[in-house]
Design a protein around this motif. Structure first.
Motif, PDB file in Angstrom:
ATOM      1  N   GLU A  93     -10.018  -1.199   0.050  1.00  0.00           N
ATOM      2  CA  GLU A  93     -10.626  -0.856   1.337  1.00  0.00           C
ATOM      3  C   GLU A  93      -9.673  -0.050   2.206  1.00  0.00           C
ATOM      4  OE1 GLU A  93     -11.920  -3.327   5.313  1.00  0.00           O
ATOM      5  OE2 GLU A  93     -12.385  -4.219   3.351  1.00  0.00           O
ATOM      6  N   ARG A  94      -8.421  -0.494   2.280  1.00  0.00           N
ATOM      7  CA  ARG A  94      -7.439   0.229   3.092  1.00  0.00           C
ATOM      8  C   ARG A  94      -7.146   1.604   2.501  1.00  0.00           C
ATOM      9  NH1 ARG A  94      -4.484  -3.649   6.062  1.00  0.00           N
ATOM     10  NH2 ARG A  94      -6.071  -5.015   6.985  1.00  0.00           N
ATOM     11  N   ALA A  95      -7.061   1.683   1.160  1.00  0.00           N
ATOM     12  CA  ALA A  95      -6.821   2.972   0.510  1.00  0.00           C
ATOM     13  C   ALA A  95      -7.968   3.933   0.798  1.00  0.00           C
ATOM     14  CB  ALA A  95      -6.638   2.775  -0.989  1.00  0.00           C
ATOM     15  N   ALA A  96      -9.200   3.443   0.803  1.00  0.00           N
ATOM     16  CA  ALA A  96     -10.350   4.290   1.106  1.00  0.00           C
ATOM     17  C   ALA A  96     -10.288   4.794   2.545  1.00  0.00           C
ATOM     18  CB  ALA A  96     -11.650   3.520   0.853  1.00  0.00           C
ATOM     19  N   ASP A  97      -9.817   3.936   3.452  1.00  0.00           N
ATOM     20  CA  ASP A  97      -9.686   4.352   4.846  1.00  0.00           C
ATOM     21  C   ASP A  97      -8.673   5.487   4.964  1.00  0.00           C
ATOM     22  OD1 ASP A  97     -11.506   2.430   5.597  1.00  0.00           O
ATOM     23  OD2 ASP A  97      -9.990   0.955   6.201  1.00  0.00           O
ATOM     24  N   VAL A  98      -7.572   5.389   4.199  1.00  0.00           N
ATOM     25  CA  VAL A  98      -6.553   6.442   4.249  1.00  0.00           C
ATOM     26  C   VAL A  98      -7.113   7.757   3.709  1.00  0.00           C
ATOM     27  CG1 VAL A  98      -4.306   7.164   3.342  1.00  0.00           C
ATOM     28  CG2 VAL A  98      -4.638   4.799   4.116  1.00  0.00           C
ATOM     29  N   VAL A  99      -7.848   7.660   2.600  1.00  0.00           N
ATOM     30  CA  VAL A  99      -8.456   8.874   2.021  1.00  0.00           C
ATOM     31  C   VAL A  99      -9.445   9.498   2.994  1.00  0.00           C
ATOM     32  CG1 VAL A  99      -9.973   9.736   0.210  1.00  0.00           C
ATOM     33  CG2 VAL A  99      -8.132   8.140  -0.362  1.00  0.00           C
ATOM     34  N   ALA A 100     -10.249   8.652   3.676  1.00  0.00           N
ATOM     35  CA  ALA A 100     -11.213   9.156   4.634  1.00  0.00           C
ATOM     36  C   ALA A 100     -10.529   9.849   5.808  1.00  0.00           C
ATOM     37  CB  ALA A 100     -12.086   8.016   5.142  1.00  0.00           C
ATOM     38  N   LEU A 101      -9.360   9.327   6.189  1.00  0.00           N
ATOM     39  CA  LEU A 101      -8.651   9.907   7.317  1.00  0.00           C
ATOM     40  C   LEU A 101      -8.048  11.265   6.969  1.00  0.00           C
ATOM     41  CD1 LEU A 101      -7.454   9.623  10.183  1.00  0.00           C
ATOM     42  CD2 LEU A 101      -5.514   8.409   9.141  1.00  0.00           C
ATOM     43  N   TYR A 102      -7.498  11.377   5.731  1.00  0.00           N
ATOM     44  CA  TYR A 102      -6.789  12.591   5.369  1.00  0.00           C
ATOM     45  C   TYR A 102      -7.577  13.496   4.408  1.00  0.00           C
ATOM     46  CZ  TYR A 102      -2.732  10.414   7.511  1.00  0.00           C
ATOM     47  OH  TYR A 102      -1.863   9.829   8.393  1.00  0.00           O
ATOM     48  N   GLY A 103      -8.729  12.973   3.882  1.00  0.00           N
ATOM     49  CA  GLY A 103      -9.435  13.729   2.847  1.00  0.00           C
ATOM     50  C   GLY A 103     -10.185  14.932   3.343  1.00  0.00           C
ATOM     51  N   LEU A 124       0.817  -1.212   0.000  1.00  0.00           N
ATOM     52  CA  LEU A 124       0.000   0.000   0.000  1.00  0.00           C
ATOM     53  C   LEU A 124       0.851   1.262   0.000  1.00  0.00           C
ATOM     54  CD1 LEU A 124      -2.958   0.866   0.018  1.00  0.00           C
ATOM     55  CD2 LEU A 124      -2.841   0.978   2.518  1.00  0.00           C
ATOM     56  N   GLY A 125       1.991   1.205   0.661  1.00  0.00           N
ATOM     57  CA  GLY A 125       2.842   2.386   0.743  1.00  0.00           C
ATOM     58  C   GLY A 125       3.453   2.804  -0.581  1.00  0.00           C
ATOM     59  N   PHE A 126       3.423   1.953  -1.587  1.00  0.00           N
ATOM     60  CA  PHE A 126       3.978   2.316  -2.886  1.00  0.00           C
ATOM     61  C   PHE A 126       3.027   3.204  -3.695  1.00  0.00           C
ATOM     62  CE2 PHE A 126       6.454  -1.538  -1.960  1.00  0.00           C
ATOM     63  CZ  PHE A 126       7.729  -1.079  -2.238  1.00  0.00           C
ATOM     64  N   GLY A 127       1.786   3.348  -3.232  1.00  0.00           N
ATOM     65  CA  GLY A 127       0.837   4.204  -3.934  1.00  0.00           C
ATOM     66  C   GLY A 127       0.608   3.744  -5.355  1.00  0.00           C
ATOM     67  N   VAL A 128       0.756   4.688  -6.322  1.00  0.00           N
ATOM     68  CA  VAL A 128       0.482   4.372  -7.726  1.00  0.00           C
ATOM     69  C   VAL A 128       1.700   3.829  -8.458  1.00  0.00           C
ATOM     70  CG1 VAL A 128      -1.363   6.091  -7.843  1.00  0.00           C
ATOM     71  CG2 VAL A 128       0.985   6.758  -8.414  1.00  0.00           C
TER      72      VAL A 128
END
Length: 317
Positions: free
Chosen positions: A307-317, A287-291
């Motif tokens: 799912e994990r990427a969405a959680d990160v976006v929700a946290l920082y979005g 996940l840490g490699f992003g795109v």
């Protein structure tokens, strides 16, 4: 080796007194002719062993004879202890282990404290991880570790992890374990029992202070817990990843600590198959490699990444 077989013959006879030659041959996994030659060699060396003919005959060790073990060195004692503690292969195993224990019982009282300490600080296990064999390491640090572990000292080790740079760690040893020919130092680091592969120990420094372990458990108890925790880990999963060929080496280097095998080239030139020890480990590592990369499958890992990427976006979005 013949010397090992002669010792095994002597130990078996010391335990049983008398054994038919075919039975000795079966236990030693040799021919009866080899048994006869070995008995002759023992007799020539001054061991009171002989062959009795007839229905009740066999190879006999004179009653009352006991091997004098007072001359055994500490290293030889440690080797004998390793023999009794490990799982022995072949039909000879349990009988030889029992005989060696009886042999060690004859060691003078003044040296039994050191023997007891050796039994607590060395475990030998012949079975490989997940029932697979492993290569034997050339462990330069093993001799020094044996010394400081036997002294029950807190030590500092310069350790090279599977990924990352070497660094110094202060640990409190429980002891050393040989697993299918690979040695591990079992020690508490910051109060938590851990396993350190001896081949990755670059330097050992004694502190001169007593070891301070977090509990009263012995080496075998801690080893069983660590071993079972590793072998009962979630099932491994192979993840297909699309990554720029120019960055592939970097990705593989970063995630190698989470892999259970070597990366494999997929049919597509920009896709690599990475065998992770578990789905969660794959997501955490990738996940840490992003795109920079894209997980193509299996579907459950791709869904977990989303799912994990969405959680990160929700946290920082």
């Amino acid at each position: 080796m013949r010397s090992d077989r002669l010792l095994a013959t002597l130990l078996l006879l010391q335990t049983h007194g008398r054994l038919p030659a075919p039975e000795l041959a079966r236990r030693l996994e040799v021919s009866t002719r080899t048994v006869a030659r070995d008995v002759e060699a023992l007799s020539s060396a001054g061991v009171p062993v002989y062959v009795e003919r007839g229905r009740r005959g066999g190879v006999v060790l004179m009653p009352g004879f006991r091997t004098d073990v007072s001359g055994l060195t500490d290293d030889e004692m440690r080797a004998l202890l390793a023999l009794t503690d490990g799982e022995q292969g072949g039909s000879l195993g349990r009988a030889v282990a029992s005989a060696v224990r009886k042999l060690l019982a004859a060691v003078p009282e003044a040296r039994r404290g050191g023997i007891a300490r050796a039994r607590r600080t060395v475990v030998v296990e012949q079975q490989g991880w997940h029932r697979a064999g492993q290569r034997t390491d050339d462990d330069a640090a093993l001799t020094e570790l044996e010394r400081v572990v036997a002294a029950d000292e807190r030590i500092r080790i310069r350790y090279r992890p599977a990924s990352g740079d070497p660094g110094w760690r202060t640990v409190d040893p429980y002891g050393l374990v040989s697993k299918a020919g690979t040695w591990y130092l079992i020690a508490a680091a910051r109060g938590t029992p851990r396993m350190f592969r001896v081949s990755r120990v670059e330097e050992v420094a004694a502190t001169g202070t007593p070891a301070r372990r977090p509990d009263e458990r012995d080496l075998e108890q801690v080893w069983i817990e660590l071993r079972d925790r590793l072998e009962q880990a979630p099932e491994a999963v192979t993840v297909r990843v699309r990554v720029d060929p120019g960055r592939r080496a970097m990705v593989e280097r970063v995630v190698t600590a989470q892999l259970v095998g070597p990366p494999e080239q997929d049919d597509q030139p920009d896709v690599v198959r990475l065998p992770f020890r578990a789905a969660g480990a794959a997501v955490g590592a990738l996940l840490g490699f992003g795109v920079v990369l894209e997980v193509l499958g299996p579907p459950e890992v791709r869904a977990l990444m989303a799912e994990r990427a969405a959680d990160v976006v929700a946290l920082y979005g």
